[in-house]
Design an enzyme around this catalytic site. Structure first.
Site, short mmCIF file in Angstrom:
data_model
loop_
_atom_site.label_atom_id
_atom_site.label_comp_id
_atom_site.label_asym_id
_atom_site.label_seq_id
_atom_site.Cartn_x
_atom_site.Cartn_y
_atom_site.Cartn_z
N GLY A 1 48.92 103.47 15.59
CA GLY A 1 48.37 103.84 14.22
C GLY A 1 47.20 102.80 13.79
O GLY A 1 46.63 102.19 14.77
N HIS A 2 46.76 102.71 12.53
CA HIS A 2 45.86 101.99 11.98
C HIS A 2 45.98 100.61 12.45
O HIS A 2 45.08 99.95 12.88
CB HIS A 2 45.78 102.34 10.52
N PHE A 3 47.28 100.01 12.27
CA PHE A 3 47.58 98.83 12.79
C PHE A 3 48.27 98.72 14.23
O PHE A 3 49.36 98.99 14.20
CB PHE A 3 48.47 98.12 11.85
#
Length: 318
Positions: A291-293
């Site tokens: 994901g985003h992180f």
């Protein structure tokens, strides 16, 4: 003469083996240390790891995290690289003065981190940038291009096509800050938005530690944080306006670039990853099942890609 095995002897031998193994262990975190220095009257916190005389990587965190987001990666790089991961003003363990006492713009934050680099004597480094780290890092790169050996980009946008439909609500806030403030908070700083920023569309939510978004939400609700973060985000529009300048810099400088992009990111689309090849055709782009992180779900893959990329840079230098 053989000694007959007895339960007591077997237990003693097993205990000795365990003790010997434990004695031989060395924590992979042993070189990580934590520091605070004064920059412009602010206490700026940073994490440091690895040999001070090794090639430097400057790790720039995203929103609403801090240098803490790099903790899973630091031990996996610290054997060969000097790692510096600061907290921006208003984030993590750095000072968080009110917007009336500190001007929360990306220009100003990049200036503070640039002064930190000067203080630490960092004259050559690889930039590792995630999310907000992109706007901070690109400003630092344009100010001191001679210092940037290469760039590693993890879900940090420098092209309009990287912005997902979620940004429509955020653009409305830029156009009408007072009228759209509450809508922005629901879209951007609520507990659900903070959770979804991590999970995105991942088919494996069980792999995500809920402490990540609960800790970030606790940070976002600290006294003064709503004003700090909404003030800084109002300035995010200057990043979008700066995309053409950053792209022009990339086209002219042709830096070595590694792009790692978590495809489950709800905010930044994978089109933002491939767009870097429009400016730097040799850019190495990897789309991750994350994901985003990306370190939430793909720590080992991120570490392997980064180590391989950095090793190739070092070989080219030799």
């Amino acid at each position: 003469m053989s000694i007959p095995a007895t339960p007591a002897l077997s237990a003693a031998l097993a205990c000795a083996t365990v003790q010997a193994s434990a004695h031989d262990l060395r924590s992979s975190r042993r070189s990580i240390s934590y520091h605070t220095v004064d920059i412009r009257g602010l206490k700026v916190f940073y994490r440091e790891a690895g040999p001070a005389d090794a090639p430097t990587v400057l790790l720039l965190h995203g929103f609403p995290s801090s240098s803490r987001m790099w903790e899973p990666l630091l031990p996996l790089l610290a054997d060969r690289y000097h790692l510096i991961a600061p907290d921006y003003p208003g984030f993590g363990n750095s000072s968080a003065p009110s917007p009336s006492d500190f001007t929360y713009t990306f220009d100003n934050i990049a200036g503070v981190i640039g002064e930190l680099a000067n203080r630490l004597g960092l004259t050559s480094y690889v930039l590792l940038m995630q999310d907000y780290g992109g706007p901070v890092g690109f400003r630092m790169a344009l100010d001191h291009p001679e210092r940037v050996r290469a760039m590693i980009i993890q879900n940090a946008v420098a092209h309009e096509q990287g912005l997902s439909p979620l940004w429509e609500a955020r653009r409305r806030y830029w156009a009408d800050p007072a009228g759209e403030l509450e809508a922005l908070k629901a879209n951007f700083t609520s507990l659900e938005a903070t959770r979804q920023r991590h999970l995105g569309s991942s088919p494996h939510p069980e792999r995500y530690d809920p402490d990540a978004w609960r800790d970030e939400y606790a940070f976002l609700t600290r006294p003064g944080q709503p004003e700090i973060q909404t003030t800084l985000f109002l300035d995010y529009r200057t990043n979008v306006a700066s995309y053409p300048r950053w792209q022009d810099w990339l086209r002219k400088r042709q830096p070595q670039i590694l792009v790692m992009w978590g495809k489950y990111d709800p905010s930044f689309t994978v089109a933002g990853a491939s767009a870097y090849r429009d400016d730097v055709p040799t850019a190495e782009v990897h789309i991750l099942k994350a994901g985003h992180f990306a370190l939430d779900e793909a720590t080992d893959e991120v570490a392997a890609l980064v180590r391989d990329f950095l090793a190739r840079i070092e070989r080219q230098k030799d």
